[in-house]
Design an enzyme around this catalytic site. Structure first.
Site, PDB file in Angstrom:
ATOM      1  N   GLU A 162      51.777  44.670  21.295  1.00 28.33           N
ATOM      2  CA  GLU A 162      52.570  45.556  20.442  1.00 28.33           C
ATOM      3  C   GLU A 162      53.996  45.732  20.940  1.00 28.33           C
ATOM      4  O   GLU A 162      54.925  45.844  20.137  1.00 28.33           O
ATOM      5  CB  GLU A 162      51.888  46.927  20.289  1.00 28.33           C
ATOM      6  CG  GLU A 162      50.723  46.950  19.320  1.00 28.33           C
ATOM      7  CD  GLU A 162      49.419  46.435  19.929  1.00 28.33           C
ATOM      8  OE1 GLU A 162      49.386  46.201  21.163  1.00 28.33           O
ATOM      9  OE2 GLU A 162      48.432  46.278  19.190  1.00 28.33           O
ATOM     10  N   HIS A 204      40.591  55.750  16.628  1.00 25.74           N
ATOM     11  CA  HIS A 204      41.085  54.959  15.493  1.00 25.74           C
ATOM     12  C   HIS A 204      41.150  55.762  14.196  1.00 25.74           C
ATOM     13  O   HIS A 204      41.244  55.184  13.127  1.00 25.74           O
ATOM     14  CB  HIS A 204      40.190  53.739  15.261  1.00 25.74           C
ATOM     15  CG  HIS A 204      40.183  52.741  16.363  1.00 25.74           C
ATOM     16  ND1 HIS A 204      39.432  52.906  17.511  1.00 25.74           N
ATOM     17  CD2 HIS A 204      40.824  51.557  16.515  1.00 25.74           C
ATOM     18  CE1 HIS A 204      39.610  51.864  18.295  1.00 25.74           C
ATOM     19  NE2 HIS A 204      40.446  51.028  17.724  1.00 25.74           N
TER      20      HIS A 204
END
Lengths: 326, 343
Positions: free
Chosen positions: A56, A125
């Protein structure tokens, strides 16, 4: 004229249209464009549509550098929490470059991610980390709730000369609603009244708009008229539209999927306290997630997240508070 | 590219001139803390000792190649043609600064001179440089991006993630790891696995299957050759390389971190201040790249001692003017602060 489109499809249509329109738009991320059969690869080729490793910092950092030098990158991050791995790029790189350079550079990019996945994804999540990205000068935060907004705001985000975090709610992905045909754009920074009403204002974003509209329908059957306002863009926030609604209804319920003090609702409530206090006939009420992480098991998950019933009950409580005050 | 032996006299003199200008500029920054306390705010990081590495690298540039260094960034724009007066004015917090007083020493930018910008956060500029290389690749501009960062950055995730992805995408970027042996105040022997094993830091390139070369960063011609070969490779579409350029910085990491109103200035180098190793510092000082290059150029017949003196005197005179300009420049208006938030 328009056509019914799923929320997820509307985003894809927007990206496709903008990539057709502007050759400087590139699109990349993990687990995408893996084969030549990928629809984006077929349309735009492997130079503009790319697969990345699970990196990322590199994905978003490269987008910052690419945006500074003339591309308009869209980074597919899948889940908003994955941005946390490299949050420096979101908070402290992309939105700072223009300012630090005294206006010499611009950073037109889109960080695209899903969020709020209340379907058994548990504590890491399923979050709603929107509040952390509000109030970062130079960073826009877009949170659509309908297919039309999903398309129109993605197109505006891609064309915007600032870094934009575009968060789409997972639970809306398959929802169908009408999207206007053609080059349909929704301006960033403008709230939308999703349902007009006179007794109470409900402010909500993304999946919470859907829940609030359902709650408004239930309230209507009891003769209570709720107005549902969707800010759509949390940064910059259209405080004026919210305050105007409160001016009309005199009561405010804020619905948010995050825990109270990390909610966008808390920020909006503060703005209304300062700019709309004189219109309030009752204290504001926040309907948020409980102060827990999101649990895995279904009954616990729905217990901690805002429900239509909790919204209905909050609306009734602000109406009752007014009655008590009188 | 031209071999280092084939570089013409004019180019060699240009190199010596730029090295002298960087040194004189950095000397002025350092002296400002003593002569004009309070004029520089926050943290400034100097490149004295890095002149051969900076100038050698940038000698390998072609006209439109981009440069993206770390926050230790004063030297590069001086070479690239940025008005040194406006660089100093920026460091002095002034309105005429290259970033109008919004950035300061760590955040200089001059995209008009191919100096795209920097990040003050260690290692992040490496990813940004690869992003600029992505633009060059997608738009087929033929540009190569020169990414500069310290040995400390090479332990950041951004370094490792970016080297991998730049190699995967064969991005036209040259990664110049400036090894000055100190990660801020910490000696590299305490924090780098390669160094501790007796290996060069260019070894890190092997993890990503790209070329890795270690050069003497006090020799501008050696740096020119290594970086130039890497730039040629990048321009030919063969992807990135890692050059470890070894040199010593002559000042500590930055000016001392103090809380106002306590004045700040540069202390002794960490070698002395922290580790009590004066011998290490003296040895590095004796290997100063500028007198070394001057001597080499005279020996090569590229320049006379008198010409070298004139170049150094001109650099001193220029930087005296630079300081005068920066001191005379007004501060920005407070309300300027609301500009440039949004594009």
């Amino acid at each position: 004229m328009g056509r019914e489109m799923m929320f997820g499809e509307a985003i894809a249509v927007a990206i496709t249209e903008e990539m057709q329109r502007d050759s400087s738009v590139v699109f990349y991320g993990q687990n995408m464009a893996m084969t030549d059969r990928d629809p984006y690869v077929r349309k735009f080729g492997k130079d503009r549509v790319r697969i990345t490793p699970i990196s990322e910092t590199a994905e978003m950092g490269i987008a910052v550098g690419a945006a500074m030098t003339g591309l308009r990158p869209i980074v597919e991050l899948y889940m908003s929490e994955f941005m946390l791995v490299a949050f420096d790029e979101v908070i402290n790189e992309a939105p700072r470059m223009r300012y630090m350079s005294g206006g010499q550079v611009k950073v037109p990019l889109v960080f695209k991610a899903g969020f709020g996945f209340a379907a058994g994804w548990a504590a890491q999540h399923s979050n709603s980390i929107l509040n952390t990205m509000m109030g970062i000068p130079g960073l826009k935060l877009v949170v659509p709730s309908t297919s039309a907004d999903a398309k129109g705001m993605m197109k505006s985000a891609i064309r915007d000369d600032n870094p934009v975090v575009y968060l789409h709610h997972y639970m809306l992905t398959l929802d169908k609603s009408e999207v206007p045909d053609g080059d349909y754009l929704v301006p960033l920074g403008v709230a939308d009244v999703k349902r007009a009403g006179t007794d109470v204002t409900i402010v909500a974003t993304a999946w919470m708009v859907k829940k609030s509209l359902a709650a408004a329908e239930m309230l209507a059957k009891e003769g209570i008229s709720a107005e549902v306002v969707d800010p759509r863009t949390l940064a910059p926030l259209d405080v004026d539209t919210i305050v105007q609604s409160v001016r009309k209804t005199g009561r405010l319920v804020l619905v948010d999927q995050a825990p109270r003090q990390s909610s966008a609702a808390a920020v909006i409530a503060g703005e209304v306290a300062e700019h709309g206090f004189r219109y309030l006939k009752a204290p504001v009420k926040m309907v948020t997630a409980m102060d827990t992480s999101v649990p895995y098991s279904a009954p616990m998950e729905s217990y901690v997240l805002p429900s239509e019933e909790r919204i209905v009950s909050a609306v009734k409580s602000v109406l009752a508070a007014q009655a008590a005050a009188v | 590219m031209q071999s280092k032996e084939a570089l013409g006299k004019e180019r060699l003199i240009w190199m010596f001139t730029q090295m002298s200008r960087i040194r004189e500029f950095e000397e002025r920054v350092k002296r400002t803390f003593v002569e004009h306390p309070g004029v520089i705010r926050g943290h400034a990081h100097l490149g004295d000792g890095a002149e051969a590495s900076i100038v050698g690298s940038l000698t390998a540039r072609q006209e439109n190649d981009l440069v993206m260094p770390s926050y230790r960034c004063h030297g590069y724009p001086i070479v690239l043609g940025t008005d040194a007066r406006r660089l100093m004015a920026e460091i002095y917090t002034r309105k005429d600064g290259i970033c109008k007083g919004f950035g300061g020493s760590m955040h200089l930018a001059d995209p008009a001179h191919h100096f795209v910008g920097t990040s003050g956060i260690i290692g992040q500029g490496i990813a940004h440089a690869a992003g600029a290389a992505l633009t060059a690749q997608v738009k087929k501009t033929g540009q190569v991006v020169f990414s500069f960062f310290g040995d400390g950055s090479s332990k950041q995730g951004a370094f490792h993630e970016t080297l991998n992805l730049a190699a995967v995408w064969k991005l036209p970027v040259v990664f110049v790891l400036e090894n000055n042996f100190y990660q801020a105040y910490t000696h590299i022997r305490l924090e780098d696995a390669n160094f501790m094993a007796g290996d060069p830091l260019s070894q890190k390139a092997k993890a990503y299957s790209i070329p890795g070369v270690t050069v003497d960063g006090t020799d501008p011609l050696a740096v020119y050759e290594a970086v130039g070969q890497a730039a040629e490779r990048a321009r030919a579409g063969q992807g990135p390389s890692l050059i470890e350029s070894r040199f010593y910085r002559f000042t500590p990491h930055g000016n001392a971190i103090t809380v106002p109103p306590v004045p700040t200035q540069f202390q002794e180098h960490e070698a002395i201040e922290v580790y009590g190793n004066k011998a290490e510092f003296e040895a590095a000082r004796a290997n100063d790249p500028i007198p070394k290059f001057r001597k080499a150029l005279i020996a090569r017949g590229a320049i006379s001692a008198a010409d070298a003196d004139r170049i150094e005197a001109a650099a001193r005179a220029e930087m005296d003017e630079v300081v005068k300009f920066a001191l005379a420049s007004p501060l920005p208006a407070p309300e300027d602060a609301v500009n440039y938030v949004w594009a």
